[in-house]
Design an enzyme around this catalytic site. Structure first.
Site, PDB file in Angstrom:
ATOM      1  N   ARG A 169      -4.214 -10.011   4.425  1.00 57.95           N
ATOM      2  CA  ARG A 169      -4.511 -10.039   2.991  1.00 57.95           C
ATOM      3  C   ARG A 169      -3.294  -9.484   2.250  1.00 57.95           C
ATOM      4  O   ARG A 169      -2.979  -8.305   2.383  1.00 57.95           O
ATOM      5  CB  ARG A 169      -5.761  -9.187   2.743  1.00 57.95           C
ATOM      6  CG  ARG A 169      -6.205  -9.136   1.301  1.00 57.95           C
ATOM      7  CD  ARG A 169      -7.399  -8.196   1.168  1.00 57.95           C
ATOM      8  NE  ARG A 169      -7.816  -8.075  -0.219  1.00 57.95           N
ATOM      9  CZ  ARG A 169      -7.229  -7.280  -1.086  1.00 57.95           C
ATOM     10  NH1 ARG A 169      -6.217  -6.527  -0.739  1.00 57.95           N
ATOM     11  NH2 ARG A 169      -7.657  -7.236  -2.338  1.00 57.95           N
ATOM     12  N   LYS A 220       0.814  -1.222   0.000  1.00 60.05           N
ATOM     13  CA  LYS A 220       0.000   0.000   0.000  1.00 60.05           C
ATOM     14  C   LYS A 220       0.841   1.262   0.000  1.00 60.05           C
ATOM     15  O   LYS A 220       2.015   1.252   0.370  1.00 60.05           O
ATOM     16  CB  LYS A 220      -0.995  -0.032   1.153  1.00 60.05           C
ATOM     17  CG  LYS A 220      -2.138  -0.993   0.808  1.00 60.05           C
ATOM     18  CD  LYS A 220      -3.383  -0.822   1.603  1.00 60.05           C
ATOM     19  CE  LYS A 220      -4.478  -1.720   1.005  1.00 60.05           C
ATOM     20  NZ  LYS A 220      -5.577  -1.952   1.909  1.00 60.05           N
TER      21      LYS A 220
HETATM   22  C1  7PJ Z   1      -8.369  -4.269   1.058  1.00 61.80           C
HETATM   23  C2  7PJ Z   1      -9.383  -5.065   0.543  1.00 61.80           C
HETATM   24  C3  7PJ Z   1      -8.165  -4.236   2.477  1.00 61.80           C
HETATM   25  C4  7PJ Z   1      -9.990  -5.799   2.655  1.00 61.80           C
HETATM   26  C5  7PJ Z   1      -8.394  -4.021  -1.068  1.00 61.80           C
HETATM   27  C6  7PJ Z   1      -5.281  -3.182  -2.255  1.00 61.80           C
HETATM   28  C7  7PJ Z   1      -6.560  -2.460  -2.467  1.00 61.80           C
HETATM   29  N1  7PJ Z   1     -10.201  -5.823   1.325  1.00 61.80           N
HETATM   30  N2  7PJ Z   1      -9.396  -4.887  -0.802  1.00 61.80           N
HETATM   31  N3  7PJ Z   1      -9.004  -5.012   3.223  1.00 61.80           N
HETATM   32  N4  7PJ Z   1      -7.740  -3.639   0.041  1.00 61.80           N
HETATM   33  N5  7PJ Z   1     -10.761  -6.524   3.473  1.00 61.80           N
HETATM   34  O1  7PJ Z   1      -5.205  -4.401  -2.172  1.00 61.80           O
HETATM   35  O2  7PJ Z   1      -4.237  -2.463  -2.174  1.00 61.80           O
HETATM   36  O3  7PJ Z   1      -7.304  -3.541   3.036  1.00 61.80           O
HETATM   37  S1  7PJ Z   1      -8.024  -3.477  -2.678  1.00 61.80           S
END
Ligand code: 7PJ
Length: 288
Positions: free
Chosen positions: A263, A229
């Site tokens: 994640r 990020k």
């Molecule tokens: C997240 C997500 C997060 C959850 C994305 C990226 C952007 N779902 N989907 N938490 N981020 N739960 O992966 O940089 O932080 S998309």
């Protein structure tokens, strides 16, 4: 104390997930304009191979997303999202028997993904879209509710909060849990995510991670997304392809502050960081 904590199973469709220790969720973007692997996994075969590798490296869950939520990204139609997500979910389930989570805010995508065998719903809009709560309820699957301020189109335009960020996030998540429970979605089926990077400045993100242990007051499993990020880019001055070491430091801190699902894009290295962190934390418990 025993060596291993007793399992705490989260039912996820045909699978169940032991959350008595931290688990890794591998990101599988199927958008043409994804954050960091911009379109490389759009082809279904490529996506399958990538998922297979993440599973071999130790991912417990594969998170499939067909809507880019990068700052400034354009909205997708239901049909576009379904065309991207459905074939991949179907093959992940049938060919790899994977526990699939679907990263969507769209009620129709939730329903169809569940029908194809997905085991979890991951909604960055915390079921606030019209019909999303009812759709999620109907699937019987667990749902991750994430905090976001604003919408991806405008969320990074000077985000500000009246309360300390961690209190604002806790307040929002508490209200969403209450709304879910009022609609009949039991809290045993919920996971929570503070939503790093979603309507937050670098300072907000850093403070939120530092104080993330406060979210344990909500008594639900925590999922976090910090991988690659922009906060890492901003603090370290690194382009997206050089953010892994910074991301591993954040993953370790997140585990220490209670995260149970990470994640991430880089599953193998994150498994090592998480398992190493957990070994230390467990040792602490046993000697308490
Ligand atoms: C997240 C997500 C997060 C959850 C994305 C990226 C952007 N779902 N989907 N938490 N981020 N739960 O992966 O940089 O932080 S998309």
């Amino acid at each position: 104390m025993t060596d291993t904590p007793s399992p705490t199973w989260l039912p996820c469709g045909r699978h169940r997930l032991d959350l008595s220790y931290p688990r890794v969720m591998g990101i599988l973007n199927v958008t043409p304009d994804s954050f960091s692997d911009g379109g490389r996994h759009v082809a279904i075969d490529d996506a399958l191979r990538h998922a297979e590798r993440m599973l071999a490296e130790g991912a417990a869950i594969i998170d499939v997303g067909g809507e880019s939520t990068r700052p400034g990204a354009q909205a997708v139609t239901t049909q576009q999202e379904l065309d991207r997500v459905a074939p991949v979910v179907e093959r992940l389930v049938c060919e790899l028997d994977a526990l699939v989570s679907v990263d969507t805010s769209n009620p129709e995508v939730m329903r169809q993904a569940a029908a194809l065998g997905a085991g979890m719903i991951n909604d960055v809009r915390a079921l606030t879209r019209e019909g999303a709560l009812e759709a999620a309820l109907g699937t019987g699957l667990p749902v991750c509710l994430m905090h976001m301020q604003g919408e991806p189109q405008d969320m990074q335009q000077a985000p500000r909060y009246d309360a300390p960020i961690e209190e604002a996030v806790i307040g929002f998540l508490e209200a969403r849990v209450a709304a879910c429970e009022a609609a009949g979605l039991r809290s045993e089926r919920l996971l929570l995510d503070p939503g790093f990077g979603f309507g937050k400045t670098v300072e907000h993100n850093l403070r939120l991670l530092k104080r993330m242990d406060r979210l344990s007051r909500l008594n639900l499993p925590l999922l976090v997304g910090l991988s690659r990020k922009s906060l890492i880019g901003k603090v370290l001055g690194r382009p997206v392809e050089e953010r892994l070491p910074g991301g591993l430091a954040l993953a370790s801190l997140a585990v220490e502050r209670g995260a149970r699902i990470l994640r991430v894009h880089d599953v193998g290295p994150t498994m090592d960081a998480v398992n190493m962190t957990w070994a230390v934390l467990r040792e602490g418990c046993e000697n308490d």
